[in-house]
Design a protein around this motif. Structure first.
Motif, mmCIF file in Angstrom:
data_model
loop_
_atom_site.group_PDB
_atom_site.id
_atom_site.type_symbol
_atom_site.label_atom_id
_atom_site.label_comp_id
_atom_site.label_asym_id
_atom_site.label_seq_id
_atom_site.Cartn_x
_atom_site.Cartn_y
_atom_site.Cartn_z
ATOM 1 N N GLU A 214 -10.496 -5.742 98.781
ATOM 2 C CA GLU A 214 -11.616 -5.022 98.164
ATOM 3 C C GLU A 214 -11.301 -3.584 97.820
ATOM 4 O O GLU A 214 -10.384 -2.966 98.356
ATOM 5 C CB GLU A 214 -12.893 -5.163 99.002
ATOM 6 C CG GLU A 214 -12.891 -4.442 100.309
ATOM 7 C CD GLU A 214 -14.227 -4.559 101.062
ATOM 8 O OE1 GLU A 214 -14.899 -5.605 100.993
ATOM 9 O OE2 GLU A 214 -14.589 -3.584 101.731
ATOM 10 N N GLU A 215 -12.085 -3.093 96.918
ATOM 11 C CA GLU A 215 -12.063 -1.720 96.443
ATOM 12 C C GLU A 215 -12.186 -0.777 97.642
ATOM 13 O O GLU A 215 -12.981 -1.008 98.541
ATOM 14 C CB GLU A 215 -13.288 -1.599 95.534
ATOM 15 C CG GLU A 215 -13.668 -0.272 95.033
ATOM 16 C CD GLU A 215 -15.130 -0.324 94.498
ATOM 17 O OE1 GLU A 215 -15.536 0.710 93.974
ATOM 18 O OE2 GLU A 215 -15.826 -1.355 94.611
ATOM 19 N N CYS A 216 -11.389 0.295 97.630
ATOM 20 C CA CYS A 216 -11.458 1.274 98.713
ATOM 21 C C CYS A 216 -12.579 2.267 98.405
ATOM 22 O O CYS A 216 -12.575 2.918 97.361
ATOM 23 C CB CYS A 216 -10.122 1.999 98.825
ATOM 24 S SG CYS A 216 -10.044 3.074 100.255
ATOM 25 N N PRO B 81 -4.416 5.212 114.520
ATOM 26 C CA PRO B 81 -4.858 3.851 114.195
ATOM 27 C C PRO B 81 -6.364 3.661 114.362
ATOM 28 O O PRO B 81 -7.019 4.398 115.107
ATOM 29 C CB PRO B 81 -4.098 2.991 115.207
ATOM 30 C CG PRO B 81 -3.680 3.911 116.293
ATOM 31 C CD PRO B 81 -3.527 5.264 115.678
ATOM 32 N N ASN B 82 -6.896 2.651 113.663
ATOM 33 C CA ASN B 82 -8.279 2.256 113.854
ATOM 34 C C ASN B 82 -8.468 1.640 115.232
ATOM 35 O O ASN B 82 -7.587 0.943 115.727
ATOM 36 C CB ASN B 82 -8.672 1.207 112.803
ATOM 37 C CG ASN B 82 -9.552 1.788 111.728
ATOM 38 O OD1 ASN B 82 -10.509 2.524 112.023
ATOM 39 N ND2 ASN B 82 -9.255 1.477 110.492
ATOM 40 N N THR B 83 -9.617 1.898 115.834
ATOM 41 C CA THR B 83 -9.921 1.327 117.157
ATOM 42 C C THR B 83 -11.293 0.683 117.065
ATOM 43 O O THR B 83 -11.944 0.727 116.025
ATOM 44 C CB THR B 83 -9.985 2.430 118.220
ATOM 45 O OG1 THR B 83 -11.177 3.208 118.000
ATOM 46 C CG2 THR B 83 -8.774 3.341 118.179
ATOM 47 N N ILE C 162 -6.333 0.531 98.460
ATOM 48 C CA ILE C 162 -7.044 -0.745 98.389
ATOM 49 C C ILE C 162 -7.154 -1.291 99.819
ATOM 50 O O ILE C 162 -6.336 -0.922 100.675
ATOM 51 C CB ILE C 162 -6.314 -1.702 97.407
ATOM 52 C CG1 ILE C 162 -7.189 -2.912 97.097
ATOM 53 C CG2 ILE C 162 -4.944 -2.116 97.937
ATOM 54 C CD1 ILE C 162 -6.898 -3.541 95.740
ATOM 55 N N VAL C 163 -8.145 -2.148 100.045
ATOM 56 C CA VAL C 163 -8.412 -2.596 101.418
ATOM 57 C C VAL C 163 -8.171 -4.099 101.535
ATOM 58 O O VAL C 163 -8.655 -4.870 100.698
ATOM 59 C CB VAL C 163 -9.862 -2.248 101.826
ATOM 60 C CG1 VAL C 163 -10.150 -2.691 103.259
ATOM 61 C CG2 VAL C 163 -10.100 -0.742 101.675
ATOM 62 N N ILE C 164 -7.427 -4.504 102.559
ATOM 63 C CA ILE C 164 -7.142 -5.926 102.796
ATOM 64 C C ILE C 164 -7.788 -6.324 104.114
ATOM 65 O O ILE C 164 -7.583 -5.667 105.139
ATOM 66 C CB ILE C 164 -5.618 -6.198 102.860
ATOM 67 C CG1 ILE C 164 -4.991 -5.917 101.486
ATOM 68 C CG2 ILE C 164 -5.321 -7.656 103.207
ATOM 69 C CD1 ILE C 164 -4.438 -4.570 101.324
ATOM 70 N N LYS C 165 -8.592 -7.398 104.084
ATOM 71 C CA LYS C 165 -9.305 -7.826 105.293
ATOM 72 C C LYS C 165 -9.047 -9.295 105.577
ATOM 73 O O LYS C 165 -9.182 -10.135 104.680
ATOM 74 C CB LYS C 165 -10.820 -7.650 105.108
ATOM 75 C CG LYS C 165 -11.236 -6.213 104.851
ATOM 76 C CD LYS C 165 -12.748 -6.079 104.781
ATOM 77 C CE LYS C 165 -13.114 -4.606 104.648
ATOM 78 N NZ LYS C 165 -14.553 -4.372 104.677
ATOM 79 N N ALA C 166 -8.720 -9.595 106.825
ATOM 80 C CA ALA C 166 -8.658 -10.993 107.245
ATOM 81 C C ALA C 166 -10.072 -11.551 107.179
ATOM 82 O O ALA C 166 -11.031 -10.865 107.531
ATOM 83 C CB ALA C 166 -8.122 -11.081 108.668
HETATM 84 P P1 AMP Z 1 -14.757 -3.382 108.840
HETATM 85 O O1 AMP Z 1 -14.340 -4.162 110.053
HETATM 86 O O2 AMP Z 1 -14.927 -4.179 107.617
HETATM 87 O O3 AMP Z 1 -15.885 -2.425 109.115
HETATM 88 O O4 AMP Z 1 -13.604 -2.345 108.591
HETATM 89 C C1 AMP Z 1 -13.193 -1.447 109.610
HETATM 90 C C2 AMP Z 1 -13.068 -0.065 109.039
HETATM 91 O O5 AMP Z 1 -12.215 -0.062 107.911
HETATM 92 C C3 AMP Z 1 -14.401 0.483 108.528
HETATM 93 O O6 AMP Z 1 -15.164 1.045 109.535
HETATM 94 C C4 AMP Z 1 -13.902 1.519 107.525
HETATM 95 O O7 AMP Z 1 -13.498 2.690 108.190
HETATM 96 C C5 AMP Z 1 -12.694 0.846 106.939
HETATM 97 N N1 AMP Z 1 -13.063 0.136 105.702
HETATM 98 C C6 AMP Z 1 -13.502 -1.148 105.597
HETATM 99 N N2 AMP Z 1 -13.751 -1.484 104.325
HETATM 100 C C7 AMP Z 1 -13.483 -0.391 103.583
HETATM 101 C C8 AMP Z 1 -13.550 -0.108 102.175
HETATM 102 N N3 AMP Z 1 -13.934 -1.012 101.276
HETATM 103 N N4 AMP Z 1 -13.218 1.141 101.786
HETATM 104 C C9 AMP Z 1 -12.802 2.072 102.677
HETATM 105 N N5 AMP Z 1 -12.712 1.859 104.007
HETATM 106 C C10 AMP Z 1 -13.045 0.640 104.460
#
Ligand code: AMP
Ligand code: GLY
Length: 424
Positions: A185-187, A223-225, A140-144
Motif C-alpha cells: 500500500e501507499e505510504c 525498529p517498530n515495536t 511504499i508499505v508491505i504488509k503480511a
Molecule cells: P499496522 O500494523 O498496519 O498498523 O502497521 C504498523 C505501523 O506501520 C503503523 O502503526 C504505522 O506506523 C506504519 N504504517 C502502516 N501502514 C502505513 C502506511 N500506509 N503508511 C505509512 N505508515 C504505515
C-alpha cells in the motif's frame, strides 16, 4: 460476580485491575495472566489457554462475563465457543475478527464501504508484486496479510528494501502462512492516533483518545515495536476530528459489518493517520484494546467498566456514557534486553513502588518464581501515572520508572513528546 479476562499482557493486567475495583465483582480470573495479575487484589491467575478448557472453567465457576484481551484467541474463535456454550463474552466472533486477522479482508471491506484508507493491491505471486513495486516506487508499505505479532509491516524507504520485504514474505516464507499473501500500500505521511470504541453490534461508545509510540528509541527511531508508551487524551484528536473519525470511519465500519452479515461486538481500534490537512485515513483495524493504550485509558476511566460491558452485551451502548478523569494518564514501557527482536528472559526485577493513588505499575512480561519477580517477555512493565498535565503525568511516571531495575532494562525517555510539542 466472578469475571474472566483472557490474555497475559499489560492490557489484561489493566483490565483485571479495573474490573476488580467494581463493587459488584468478587473475583477476576486472568487466563493465563502474569506476575502482576498474580499479586493484584481480587485477581487470580488461571494457567489455561486452551479454548475448550476455558469454556469448561467458565461454566463450572459460574463466570458472569468474559473479556478477551489479545487478537489470537479472537481469531481462533474463542467468542464463537463461549457463545455456543451460552456464556457471555465481549469480543468479535471469528468472522468479524477478520478486520484484524486479514489485512486483505480489511482493505476490501474499506473499499466496499467507502472508508478512507491508503491505496493498495494484494498479491500472492512474487513476480507480480515486484512489478507493482517498480511501477509505484518508494516509499511504499508491505504488509503480511495474516497476524504476525507486530512483525508483519515493513515501511520501505527504498525500492531495494521493498523488494527484499516481498521476497522474505512471499518467497522466503519468513512469516509462514501469515505472509503467503501480501498487501502493498501507499505510504501515508502524518501523525498517528489510536481511536478505540466499544461496539454492541449496532451502537458505538467511543473511549477517550490515545496515542502510542511504536518505535523502540527516542525521537521515533529504531525498529517498530508493539508500543513503548502511550498517553490519553491525545490532543491531536480535537473535537472536530473526533466527529470526523466517527462519521467517516467508525459508524460506516459498524454499519458495513452489520450489512455484510458480520455484526461487530467488542472493542474496535482504528489506527488512524492524520495527514497535514487533518484528514483521517485508516492504517489498520485491531479487534481489541491497544496495548499499551489500554493502561492509560483504563486508569482514566471513572465509570464502572462492568456496567459498560454489560450494556454492550445487552445491546444498549447507546444508553450509557463513559466518565473520564480529567487528568492526563501516561504509560512508560520498560522493555527487556534484546526487545523487540530477541528479548531476554529470566532477569530479576526489583524496586517496584508501593501502591499509589495516582499511579500503577501494570505488568506484561513478568512471572513469579520462589518469591522473586522475573522478566518473561519483551515488554516487561508499563509504569502508568496520572497528572494534571502531560508534563506532570510524564514526570510522575519517570520518577517511578527510575526506581525500578532489572538487567538490560530499556525504555524511551520521551513518551508524550508529541502532546508536549503542541501549542495549548
Ligand atoms: P499496522 O500494523 O498496519 O498498523 O502497521 C504498523 C505501523 O506501520 C503503523 O502503526 C504505522 O506506523 C506504519 N504504517 C502502516 N501502514 C502505513 C502506511 N500506509 N503508511 C505509512 N505508515 C504505515
Ligand atoms: N499499541 C498498538 C497495538 O496495540 O496494536
Amino acid at each position: 460476580m466472578k469475571l474472566l479476562v483472557i490474555g497475559s499482557g499489560g492490557r489484561e493486567h489493566a483490565l483485571a485491575w479495573k474490573l476488580a475495583r467494581s463493587p459488584r465483582v468478587s473475583q477476576v480470573f486472568v487466563a493465563p495472566g502474569n506476575g502482576g495479575t498474580a499479586a493484584e487484589e481480587g485477581v487470580q491467575n488461571l494457567p489455561v489457554t486452551e479454548i475448550a478448557t476455558l469454556v469448561e472453567f467458565a461454566r463450572r465457576e459460574d463466570i458472569a462475563l468474559t473479556v478477551v484481551g489479545p487478537e489470537a484467541p479472537l481469531s481462533a474463535g474463542v467468542v464463537n465457543a463461549f457463545r455456543k456454550a451460552g456464556l457471555r463474552i465481549f469480543g468479535p466472533d471469528k468472522a468479524a475478527a477478520q478486520l484484524e486477522s486479514s489485512k486483505d479482508f480489511a482493505k476490501q471491506f474499506m473499499v466496499r464501504h467507502g472508508i478512507p484508507t491508503a491505496r493498495y493491491q494484494t498479491y500472492t505471486d512474487a513476480a507480480a508484486a515486484h512489478a507493482y513495486l517498480d511501477a509505484q516506487g518508494a516509499p511504499i508499505v508491505i504488509k503480511a496479510d495474516g497476524l504476525a505479532a507486530g512483525k508483519g509491516v515493513v515501511v520501505a524507504q527504498t525500492l531495494a528494501e521493498a523488494h527484499a520485504a516481498v521476497d522474505a514474505m512471499l518467497a522466503g516464507n519468513a512469516l509462514g502462512k501469515a505472509g503467503a499473501r501480501v498487501v502493498i500500500e501507499e505510504c501515508l505521511a502524518g501523525e498517528e492516533a489510536s481511536f478505540i470504541v466499544m461496539v454492541d453490534g449496532k451502537h458505538v461508545l467511543p473511549l477517550a483518545s490515545s496515542q502510542d509510540h511504536k518505535r523502540l528509541q527516542d525521537n521515533d527511531v529504531g525498529p517498530n515495536t508493539g508500543g513503548m508508551g502511550a498517553y490519553s487524551p491525545a490532543p491531536v484528536v480535537t473535537p472536530e476530528l473526533h466527529a470526523r473519525i466517527m462519521r467517516e470511519i467508525i459508524l460506516p465500519t459498524i454499519a458495513g459489518m452489520a450489512q455484510d452479515g458480520l455484526p461487530y461486538t467488542g472493542f474496535l481500534y482504528a489506527g488512524v493517520m492524520l495527514d497535514g490537512a487533518g484528514n483521517p485515513k485508516v492504517l489498520e483495524f485491531n479487534c481489541r484494546l491497544g496495548d499499551p493504550e489500554a493502561q492509560p485509558l483504563l486508569m482514566r476511566l471513572k465509570s464502572d467498566l462492568l456496567d459498560l460491558l454489560e450494556a454492550a452485551l445487552d445491546g444498549r451502548l447507546d444508553q450509557v456514557e463513559a466518565q473520564w478523569d480529567r487528568r492526563v494518564a501516561l504509560a512508560v514501557v520498560l522493555a527487556a534486553a534484546g526487545y523487540p527482536e530477541h528479548p531476554r528472559k529470566g532477569d530479576e526485577i526489583g524496586g517496584l513502588p508501593a501502591p499509589q493513588e495516582d499511579a500503577h505499575v501494570f505488568h506484561a512480561g513478568t512471572r513469579r518464581e520462589d518469591g522473586r519477580l522475573l522478566t518473561a517477555g519483551g515488554r516487561v512493565l508499563a509504569v502508568t501515572a496520572l497528572g494534571d498535565s502531560v508534563r506532570m503525568a510524564q514526570k510522575r511516571a519517570y520518577e517511578l520508572a527510575q526506581g525500578i531495575h532489572f538487567s538490560g532494562m530499556q525504555y524511551r525517555r520521551d513518551i508524550g513528546w508529541r502532546a508536549l510539542k503542541r501549542p495549548v
